[in-house]
Structures are given as structure tokens and as C-alpha cells.
Write a protein that holds these residues in place. Structure first.
Motif, PDB file in Angstrom:
ATOM      1  N   VAL A 135      97.200 -12.058  11.835  1.00 11.96           N
ATOM      2  CA  VAL A 135      97.137 -10.659  11.417  1.00 11.96           C
ATOM      3  C   VAL A 135      98.547 -10.116  11.177  1.00 11.96           C
ATOM      4  O   VAL A 135      98.800  -9.417  10.192  1.00 11.96           O
ATOM      5  N   PHE A 136      99.444 -10.480  12.081  1.00 12.71           N
ATOM      6  CA  PHE A 136     100.834 -10.019  11.946  1.00 12.71           C
ATOM      7  C   PHE A 136     101.432 -10.505  10.626  1.00 12.71           C
ATOM      8  O   PHE A 136     102.083  -9.743   9.899  1.00 12.71           O
ATOM      9  N   ALA A 137     101.195 -11.766  10.316  1.00 13.88           N
ATOM     10  CA  ALA A 137     101.743 -12.327   9.076  1.00 13.88           C
ATOM     11  C   ALA A 137     101.217 -11.561   7.867  1.00 13.88           C
ATOM     12  O   ALA A 137     101.980 -11.202   6.955  1.00 13.88           O
ATOM     13  N   SER A 138      99.925 -11.264   7.859  1.00 13.54           N
ATOM     14  CA  SER A 138      99.335 -10.570   6.710  1.00 13.54           C
ATOM     15  C   SER A 138      99.886  -9.158   6.564  1.00 13.54           C
ATOM     16  O   SER A 138     100.079  -8.663   5.455  1.00 13.54           O
ATOM     17  N   LEU A 139     100.122  -8.517   7.693  1.00 12.43           N
ATOM     18  CA  LEU A 139     100.519  -7.109   7.643  1.00 12.43           C
ATOM     19  C   LEU A 139     102.016  -6.930   7.415  1.00 12.43           C
ATOM     20  O   LEU A 139     102.469  -5.822   7.144  1.00 12.43           O
ATOM     21  N   THR A 140     102.764  -8.016   7.551  1.00 10.77           N
ATOM     22  CA  THR A 140     104.205  -7.906   7.311  1.00 10.77           C
ATOM     23  C   THR A 140     104.617  -8.536   5.981  1.00 10.77           C
ATOM     24  O   THR A 140     105.722  -8.312   5.518  1.00 10.77           O
ATOM     25  N   ASP A 141     103.720  -9.276   5.377  1.00  6.99           N
ATOM     26  CA  ASP A 141     104.026  -9.960   4.116  1.00  6.99           C
ATOM     27  C   ASP A 141     103.320  -9.220   2.979  1.00  6.99           C
ATOM     28  O   ASP A 141     102.102  -9.261   2.850  1.00  6.99           O
ATOM     29  N   ARG A 142     104.131  -8.564   2.158  1.00  9.20           N
ATOM     30  CA  ARG A 142     103.553  -7.713   1.118  1.00  9.20           C
ATOM     31  C   ARG A 142     102.681  -8.497   0.125  1.00  9.20           C
ATOM     32  O   ARG A 142     101.776  -7.920  -0.511  1.00  9.20           O
ATOM     33  N   THR A 143     102.891  -9.789   0.027  1.00  5.02           N
ATOM     34  CA  THR A 143     102.060 -10.548  -0.924  1.00  5.02           C
ATOM     35  C   THR A 143     100.607 -10.639  -0.455  1.00  5.02           C
ATOM     36  O   THR A 143      99.732 -11.019  -1.226  1.00  5.02           O
ATOM     37  N   SER A 144     100.358 -10.280   0.805  1.00  7.18           N
ATOM     38  CA  SER A 144      98.969 -10.283   1.293  1.00  7.18           C
ATOM     39  C   SER A 144      98.238  -8.999   0.919  1.00  7.18           C
ATOM     40  O   SER A 144      97.034  -8.867   1.147  1.00  7.18           O
ATOM     41  N   ARG A 145      98.961  -8.052   0.375  1.00  7.32           N
ATOM     42  CA  ARG A 145      98.429  -6.710   0.202  1.00  7.32           C
ATOM     43  C   ARG A 145      97.120  -6.695  -0.594  1.00  7.32           C
ATOM     44  O   ARG A 145      96.131  -6.054  -0.185  1.00  7.32           O
TER      45      ARG A 145
END
Lengths: 432, 432
Positions: free
Chosen positions: B95-105
Motif C-alpha cells: 500500500v505504501f508503495a502505491s501511495l508514494t509512487d505517482r505512476t500508481s495513480r
């Protein structure tokens, strides 16, 4: 008012071999429980003689009322006891008809199993467990050990005293009683220690299985509280007296009780117990009347149960010598100072919600004399007067290898008596 | 040892608008909860800024670790907290990775909802609830009202005192507090009566959500007890002091407490709290050492939490006048005499089984001085010294219309502070 109907007819007879002579489970009883066979699937069953009738299977074959079918498929009794008493009554009538009408035999036989081939399970998923303290002779006997002149506390005759117990450690009769460890501070020591309890005790109680549900914030008036009683069982509130003495101030018993609570597998239903409802014993003249929210004339007239309770012990030596269990005591359930309906109404008087499958313990039920004491704490007077057993052994408290057995029978003139089965457990040594 | 990793980096930043500035829910927190949208379906979510990220939906889209997928589909957190801490850590990292990596937006946006459009639910199906009494200043403050010279009972510094509470009446923050009725016996009366409580109080506590399971009969050693802590929440143990005074002997509080217990909706996980583990305050020199089964050097070194707790009140008049809530007190959580691990080990020391989703309350957390008292019973000295509010109103106990709000923040130098959200409730008049 009690609802006594044809299912209580003392002459009613089942075509099941031996059921009419069975001490506990003639067709007038029809207790409910959860059992499994080799496949492990949990089914709702009723005990009839030495057999179990698979009600879940019967229902799938469309041989029981449609209204209960979904509830019989869930593997616990919670859903069945969320239904109305009338719906459980309809189920009872259907089962009774099948078991008394020989023409049903061919249809039922595929769903009948010898009890000894069945594994019983806890009948409910227990949401909450509350233990009361309504056995006035027990409260007096125990209180006297601490306050000889004033054994009962001032609130006892006003408040149905109760406290919350632990739901996760409720287990079926037969579960080993592993001697618990805990903190205790012997009177000869200034400091507490941690180790196996040396004052392990039993407590003879009735368990009350709750039916139906009241929403949070909605008390159950005493006139309606009886309908919340789904059925009864036997309950052993195993207790570690040394842990209890050291821990219980100021918030009550905790680890002294929550290592195990045993219940008998069969729910003897409110419907089966209808003929055994009797008047609540009159309060002594000097006692205060119940506060109005706890008083109902019908409840006073038939809020008690004509039950005879027994406690038995079989030590390891006795069993190895082939000796039968020794009866430690017998007494009536009428020494409950409060009725079960009063327990329900008091519990909900502040808006507390009771859910189907919640369990209430009555508290230890004892006699005023030594004939039917419900704990060794009373029988041995706190260890000061050990009990002598038939083989010469003495017991102040339970020792490893002791088996303790509770039983109950409903008995009343004019009716076929029914039994609860047994609630037993063997004490095992503390784990190292 | 605490496990501090990149998810605790104070510089970590989320692409969610406003999350980095959010007082409670920056990306370093990621608390877990259960929410629903218009369709009523219960989903596992995490709070991020003013939004909720639907983890159940993300998991269905295969955007989270496979190991947690089944647990995210059950509508409660019980299954997730039956998994290992490592599995929840893996979920946190995902979850942390998704919320800190804008490409997951783009992938995440369909699963993000404004918090105000979501309905929160109780995070767990609570099997058992136990309330402890580890706030030593509260125990001292209350004890002093009854025993001025000897406020703490002899067992207090040996036994982490606790008792069982009611699971069925645990509700989420925001649930109205219906003033309960019950028996009380005022000091000026010889006889008890039944009616609405006139001494309604709150108690500021932390709630501990249990992870994992120990089998009945198997104590949890202190060295492993920390791993049984799934996360924390705020807990208000609403109390009716007049009912409590009359009923609690000899078996402890019952109806004085079980009408409602409120918890905050978000589980602040053990993983999120890792940086905020601090040393348990040293015991005063005269105090006994914990018995060996309760002592672990690592637990002493990092078994406490760097949390600041606050209590706020807003009366109906204050709200109508547009006044903000008034802070009744603030204090640290380090006044707990026993660590959470000691609570777990003691609870299981007799073999009692703790299950995922069981709830432990710490007991009221107070300060030794008036700055952070956790109940009105303490603030008003049992009603003798009413508290004066900013609008001139006085309070000895809670009145109808009062809103009581608890909050908590984890604060430590070098780390981004995180918050618990609120635990609140408005008192409603007793039902007629």
C-alpha cells in the motif's frame, strides 16, 4: 403460563428401541445439539434413547417444517434460536410426530445414528457468557468463610449479582481440565508466586442458552423475559481458588475462572421443560420484595424449575480399581434466589443486548446443609475439612486424574422425567 | 526490537492531495478499518489524508500481495489479523508503495473515496473483550476516594488486574450514548431504586486489538506477547458510577459498564507504531520487580508507546453557541504500570486463549495531577468539585446532550507524527 401439550404426555411412546426406558432422552425430551459423523460436517441433532436423529438431514429430505430449514444448515444452533419460540415448537411437534408414528420409520432410519458413533460439538457460537451468583446457599456458605456474622453482602437481595465470563474458553463436556498456572499468595508468604493452582475446584451450575435478541438500549421487561430462555444445560465453572483470592479485588474473578468452562452437549429446550416450571420459593418474610422491574406474578408462579442436580467424583485410583463414581451431593435447583427471567431482565435493564446463543450461568447451586454443596470450597470448608472418599482417599480440592461429573433430571408427578445427560471433565497435570 | 523501515521515513510523501499535511493520516500511518459505500458492502480500507483507499477492491484488481487477498474479502479484519505480522507488513509495504509512487495513480483512483462519503463499521467481530486497570494514576486517584491512606490494593503491583467486559455492546465512535437505567442506592437512602443513572461518566482508554491465536491451555510467553498486538485504538469505557458502587461487590463491575463501549474506527497497526515504542518507565525503587513470567528486558526497553492522549467535551449549549469543544485534559500513555505485552502474557498465563479480533482495554489512563485525568469521577472528585466549562456550565458527571471526544497522537523526535482519529459519543436522555 406453561405450554404443556401432547408432546409431554407421559404415555407417549417412540418406536425407537429403548427410548421409552431411557433415563434422559425419551421422546418427551428431544434436546437439541450439534454433532458430526466421520465426514466432520456439523449437523443439528436430537437425542432419542441411545440414538441421535439428524434433523439437518431430515430437513433436507423435506420431512420437517420449511420455516426451520435454513437454520438447520448452519452447523450451530444460533440461527435456530434466533427464530421464535413458536417456530421451535413447530419443529418439536414435527420431530415428535415422526418419532411416535411408526409409519415414519422407513423415512427416518437413514438419519438415525448410534450416539456412540457421533462426535458432539459446542451447540452455539457463544458471543458472550455471563455468570450469575443466584445460588443463595452458595453465596451464604462462601460468604460465611469470610464474614461469619454477615455472610451476604447488602446488595444480594436486591441485585441479581452477575459478572462477565470468557466466551472463548467454553468447551464441551469431556474436554480435559489442564491444571492452570497463575499467581497466588499463600497466607504463610509475604510474596506471591507463579505456578500451578493448588486449589482447583468445580462449581455446579445450570447454563441458560439465550434465544432471540433485544436491540442495544432496549431492556427486556420481566413479563417477556421468559421467552428469551431457549433452553438449559449443565455448566461447570472450574475455579482456581488461590488465584481467585489473590486477584479478585477490586474488579472480580478473572484468571481464576477463564481457563475453562464446561457445558453439557444437549440443550434441554424451554419447550421440553414446560411441565417442570414450578413456583419460585417464597422469600423469607424479612426479605425485601423484588424491585418492580424484577417482579412479575406469573414469573413468581412458575419461574423455577423442578430439577434435581447431582455431582459425582471418580479419582484415578477409583477408576483403576473399577469403582463407580462417588456422589458428592444432590439437591434441587430451587435454591436459586432469582429466577432465570429475573436474570434476563436485570442483565438488560441498562439496555445491554443479549443475543441468540449467549450463555448465562446461574452461579453455583448448593444446599444449606452438606447434602448438596456445589463446590469443594464448601464441602471441605475451604480446605479445612477434607472429604473422605469410599476408597479412603481424601480431597480438599481436585487432584490430577480426578473426574468430576454433573447431572440433572427434571422430575414432577404426572410427567415423564427427562435428563440433561452429563457434564464431565478429567483433571490433567499442569503443562510444564 | 522495533522494526523501523522506509515506511516510517519522515520525508516520505504521498501523491494524494493533502495527505502529507494531514494531522492523523499521512502515508506513514496507513491504519486499517472497515467501511462501506452506498451498496452497503463492507470493505477493508486504509485512511490516507481525507480519503479512504479500498484495499478489498485493490486486491481484487491484483494490486496487493496474493497472501492477503482472501482475508480482504471477509468484511471484517479478523482474518487479516489471523495472519502473521510479516503478512500484514507485506500488505503495508504494498500500500505504501502505491501511495508514494505517482505512476500508481491511475490504477488506484477507482478505489479512492472521500472519507465523508464512507460509512465506517466496527473493524472486528469481537469474540471477547477484557478491560484491564493498568493506569496506575487512575487506580490511585479512585482508590484514594475510598482509602485515602492506602489507595492501591496489595495485589496491584504484582497482578495486571483485569476483568471481562461485554462484547455485544461494543460500538463504533459516534454511536449515541443512551443514558442507562439501573439500580442505585444513594447514600441518603436505606433502599435502592431503579432509574436513569445520575452519575454517567466516561473513561479514557486505549484499546488493543489482538492478532493471532494461542490454543486453549497454552500460555503466551512474555518474549512472544508483543507479536500478539495487532494494533491500537481509542476506547471509551462509559460508566454509570452509581450503578457501579451498588452492584460491584463481590464480583466486579457489570451493568455499570456493559451498556456501551465505544471504539475509534481505525486500527493503528503495530507496524505503524514501531517508531513510537519507548522504554517502559522505570518502577519506583520501592516497587517489587515483576514476577519472572512477566519480565522481559526487550519489553521493558520498548514496551511503552509515545502517545499523547486528549479528552474534550462539548455540551449542547456550547454546540448551540458555536463554541469549540473544551479540552478536559491531556497526558501521556506512559502512565500504564504494565505493558501491553505484560497484559497479554498475564491474560494467557492460565492457558486462556486469545483470538484474532479480541479486544483488550488498558483501563483509564490518567495523570497524577489534574492536567490529564481520564474520567469525571477523578476530575470532579466523585462529584464534590464540579468542573467549570468555558461557558460557565458546571459538570460533576455527564448530562444529556454532552458530547465527549477522545483523541490520541503518536509523537517522537525524528518521525512524522500520526494520529488515531477520534472516539466520540453524544449522551441521549434515558428511554422512557
Amino acid at each position: 403460563m406453561s405450554h404443556i401439550d401432547h408432546t409431554h404426555d407421559r404415555e407417549a411412546s417412540s418406536w425407537i428401541d429403548g427410548a421409552d426406558e431411557h433415563p434422559d432422552f425419551p421422546v418427551q425430551n428431544l434436546p437439541l445439539g450439534i454433532f458430526s459423523l466421520g465426514d466432520g460436517q456439523r449437523r443439528v441433532g436430537t437425542a432419542i434413547g441411545d440414538s441421535i436423529l439428524d434433523l439437518s438431514g431430515l430437513s433436507r429430505d423435506r420431512l420437517l417444517p420449511d420455516s426451520v430449514r435454513p437454520a438447520l444448515e448452519t452447523g450451530t444452533l444460533n440461527a435456530l434460536f434466533a427464530l421464535s419460540s413458536a417456530e421451535r415448537q413447530e419443529l418439536r411437534h414435527g420431530v415428535f410426530a415422526s418419532l411416535t408414528d411408526r409409519t415414519s420409520r422407513v423415512a427416518l432410519l437413514p438419519h438415525l445414528y448410534p450416539s456412540q458413533h457421533c462426535t458432539m460439538h459446542l451447540p452455539f457460537t457463544v458471543g458472550d457468557y455471563t455468570d450469575f451468583y443466584v445460588g443463595i446457599h452458595h453465596a451464604t456458605n462462601i460468604g460465611r468463610q469470610f464474614r461469619p456474622d454477615n455472610p451476604l453482602l447488602p446488595n444480594y437481595k436486591y441485585v441479581p449479582i452477575g459478572y462477565h465470563g470468557r466466551a472463548s474458553s467454553i468447551r464441551l463436556s469431556g474436554t480435559p481440565v489442564i491444571r492452570p498456572k497463575g499467581q497466588h499468595k499463600p497466607s504463610y508468604s509475604d510474596l506471591p508466586g507463579y505456578g500451578p493452582t493448588y486449589r482447583l475446584d468445580y462449581e455446579l451450575e445450570l447454563g441458560v442458552w439465550i434465544a432471540g435478541e433485544n436491540a442495544l438500549g432496549e431492556p427486556v421487561p420481566i413479563s417477556k423475559a421468559g421467552s428469551r430462555v431457549g433452553g438449559l444445560c449443565l455448566l461447570n465453572d472450574w475455579s482456581a481458588r488461590d488465584l481467585q483470592a489473590w486477584e479478585y479485588q477490586p474488579l472480580g474473578p478473572f484468571l481464576a475462572k477463564n481457563f475453562l468452562t464446561s457445558v453439557s452437549p444437549w440443550v434441554v429446550t424451554a419447550e421440553a421443560l414446560a411441565p417442570f416450571r414450578i413456583a419460585q420459593p417464597a422469600r423469607p418474610e424479612d426479605d425485601p420484595a423484588p424491585l418492580p422491574y424484577l417482579f412479575d406474578a406469573t414469573d413468581q408462579a412458575e419461574g423455577a424449575f423442578a430439577l434435581t442436580l447431582e455431582t459425582w467424583i471418580a479419582t484415578r485410583k477409583m477408576r483403576e480399581a473399577g469403582m463407580p463414581p462417588h456422589r458428592l451431593g444432590t439437591g434441587p435447583a430451587t435454591s436459586m434466589y432469582w429466577t432465570v427471567a429475573q436474570m434476563v431482565t436485570h442483565h438488560t435493564a441498562n439496555g445491554c443486548n443479549l443475543m441468540p446463543g449467549d450463555l448465562l450461568g446461574t452461579g453455583t447451586i448448593s444446599t444449606p446443609d452438606p447434602s448438596g454443596l456445589g463446590s469443594l470450597m464448601e464441602l471441605s470448608q475451604g480446605g479445612k475439612a477434607p472429604v473422605t472418599l469410599p476408597d479412603g482417599e481424601e480431597r480438599s480440592f481436585l487432584e490430577d486424574g480426578d473426574e468430576l461429573i454433573l447431572s440433572a433430571r427434571a422430575v414432577r408427578d404426572g410427567f415423564r422425567s427427562i435428563g440433561f445427560g452429563l457434564c464431565s471433565g478429567v483433571v490433567e497435570a499442569a503443562r510444564t
